[in-house]
Structures are given as C-alpha cells and as structure tokens.
Enzyme design. Structure first.
Site, short mmCIF file in Angstrom:
data_model
loop_
_atom_site.label_atom_id
_atom_site.label_comp_id
_atom_site.label_asym_id
_atom_site.label_seq_id
_atom_site.Cartn_x
_atom_site.Cartn_y
_atom_site.Cartn_z
N LYS A 49 0.85 -1.21 0.00
CA LYS A 49 0.00 0.00 0.00
C LYS A 49 0.88 1.25 0.00
CE LYS A 49 -3.73 -2.46 2.25
NZ LYS A 49 -4.36 -2.92 3.49
N GLN A 93 -4.73 -1.45 9.62
CA GLN A 93 -4.51 -2.79 9.05
C GLN A 93 -4.95 -3.84 10.06
OE1 GLN A 93 -3.26 -3.45 5.83
NE2 GLN A 93 -3.88 -5.53 6.32
N ASP A 116 -11.45 2.41 4.38
CA ASP A 116 -11.80 1.00 4.19
C ASP A 116 -13.31 0.77 4.19
OD1 ASP A 116 -9.76 -0.79 3.67
OD2 ASP A 116 -9.06 -0.83 5.75
#
Ligand code: NAD
Length: 280
Positions: A49, A93, A116
C-alpha cells in the site's frame, strides 16, 4: 475454457487514470496507515500500500507499533489523525495485536476518513442503498471487475461464500444493490455444492484452499476467487481449484492477479475520493 479475468490490467488502468488526476492537484491526498501487528501478511500488505501510494504522489504515512502499544495510545492517534487536515484517509490494518480492541478503534475513525468503509455509518449507508463516504475496497474491486468484463448483475443468481465484515457481507450488499439475487453462504451452510451448482456467479472468500471444485460449478458460470492461502514455498493459491474449474466456468479470476490488485486500486481510489470530498 473460461476467459481469465485480468485484475492486474484493470487495476493498472485505474491507477494510471488516478495518477493523471493527482498530478493535476496542487495539494496531494494524505493516507495514514496504522500497523499494530506482527502478522507477516499484514506487513506485506502495508508495504505494498505504501509503494502504490508513493507512486501516485500521495502523502503516505505509516505508523508502525510493536507489542507495547496500548489501546489508549492508539485511540489518541486516531483522534489526532481525525483532526489533521493533511490526513484525508485513515486505514487500520487488521488484525491488530490480540490485546487491542479493533472494533472500538474502527468506530473512532471519522467516517469521512474511513478509507476501508468499515465504520458502521458507512456500512449502514450501503445497507440502505445510499452512497457511503467510502465503499469497502475488496467488494468495490469485485463489482468493478465484473463491470469491466460487461458481466451483468441484474437478475443474476449469485452465491457469496464467506460472511466476514470485510468481504462477504459487504459484497453481498453491493450485489443486492445491483439487483442480483444473492445467497450468503458460510461454514455452517449445508450442502454447499447444491447451491453453487445453480448459480450464475460464485464469489468465494473463505481462505479454504481448493474449496470450490469443478463439479460445484455450472457450465459458463462466473467464478470470482477472493481467497488467499500462502504456502510454505512462498506461492499463493485461492479458494478455487483453478486448473479444473477453468474448464467449466465462463469467466474466472486467477490468484494471484485477480481480486488482489483490485483491492489495492480501490484503496487508492477511495483515498483520492475522500481527499476530493474534504477539499470541495
Ligand atoms: P474470514 O477469514 O474472516 O472468514 C472466513 C469466512 O469463510 C467465514 O465467514 C466462514 O464462515 C467462511 N468459511 C470458512 N470455511 C468455509 C467452508 N468450508 N464453507 C463455507 N464457508 C466457509 O474472511 P475474510 O477476512 O473475508 O478472508 C477470506 C479470504 O479472503 C482469506 O483467504 C483472505 O486472505 C482473503 N482476502 C483476500 C482479499 C483480496 O484482496 N484478494 C481481501 C480480503 C481477504
């Protein structure tokens, strides 16, 4: 023989388009990524990422923590990032270290920076058929892949296998919003084969290697493999017995090179969209 859905190519096109848009911006999108885990896969995902966001010219900041990180410190960081004008997107994460409460952290992220799409406000918006601040990345990527190959969804019978909050449930909601008829299967589902056999589209997100065999797939069906299993020799495989299923299916995604690149492209796209929304 199935047509192979090339997620790498579609993702590359999305990223190229994004790059040209970002190049024209004076300010650059800011993405904050929090890694509070010693999980090897999570470390790899965060690195990739970071690489992609730097290549796009984003201001990307990775917050890496060892096991001594406390819930209180993480909460404080989320509050700081919520207030920081240069941070447009926040990603935590998952999974976090076991002593941390991930749900509490996710709910503290400002929904307008929830890149997200995991915040209950964003999940709730999608379930109401409304546009969230950001769609969950993998489900968004899957829908884009299907559309890129002109695979229509309205009226199609779709089974989603796996009901996690990050893939299964949100993709089922998105597909239902696209007028598909969706069955959501999981580990307690009885006689999975009798369901999959009837379906126009199969989306598997379980992490069970080779769960989907050729005799479970209707001729010409679309098979989307979300699963990732890492083997000791470093190779990856999906939920689908690819070599055999490709003889029966109409379309199929490979692992790697199918859904994975689309997840990261969606993340980059979400970051840009949140940035635009915050700078209107
Ligand atoms: P998870 O691991 O949280 O849950 C797995 C789901 O699969 C559960 O709902 C469970 O009920 C179901 N399941 C397990 N065994 C089953 C079986 N035998 N039959 C039917 N259902 C079964 O799910 P997750 O976090 O969504 O991850 C699923 C897989 O997708 C993992 O391999 C993960 O690495 C992968 N993944 C890939 C991407 C990508 O971008 N390609 C993104 C996210 C997750």
């Amino acid at each position: 023989m199935a047509k192979i859905i090339d997620g790498k190519k579609i993702a590359r096109d999305i990223l190229l388009d994004l790059k040209s848009k970002v190049d024209k911006c004076d300010k650059k999108p800011g993405l904050a990524v929090i890694l509070a885990s010693d999980d090897d896969s999570s470390k790899l995902y965060v690195e990739s990422k970071e690489k992609k966001s730097l290549a796009l010219g984003y201001k990307s900041c990775i917050y890496r923590f060892d096991k001594s990180i406390t819930q209180g410190k993480l909460i404080q960081l989320i509050h700081e990032l919520n207030a920081d004008k240069g941070t447009n997107a926040i990603l935590v994460q998952l999974p976090l270290y076991k002593h941390l409460d991930a749900q509490q952290i996710l709910e503290l992220i400002d929904p307008r920076k929830d890149v997200d799409g995991f915040h209950p406000i964003n999940v709730g918006k999608v379930s109401c058929g409304l546009k969230p601040y950001a769609y969950c990345c993998t489900p968004k990527g899957i829908v884009k892949l299907l559309k890129a190959y002109n695979i229509s969804l309205a009226g199609k019978n779709v089974v989603v296998i796996g009901r996690s909050n990050i893939v299964g449930k949100p993709v089922a909601m998105l597909l239902s919003n696209e007028n598909a008829t969706v069955t959501l299967a999981h580990s307690k589902t009885k006689n999975l084969k009798s369901i999959t056999k009837e379906m126009d589209i199969i989306i598997s997100a379980t992490g069970q290697s080779k769960l989907i065999k050729a005799d479970m797939v209707k001729k010409g069906a679309v098979v989307i493999d979300v699963g990732i299993t890492r083997h000791y020799n470093g190779t990856l495989s999906g939920d689908v017995d690819f070599e055999k299923v490709k003889e029966v299916a109409g379309y199929i995604t490979p692992v790697p090179g199918g859904v994975g690149p689309m997840t990261i492209a969606s993340l980059m796209e979400n970051t840009y969209e949140l940035f635009l929304e915050q700078n209107k």
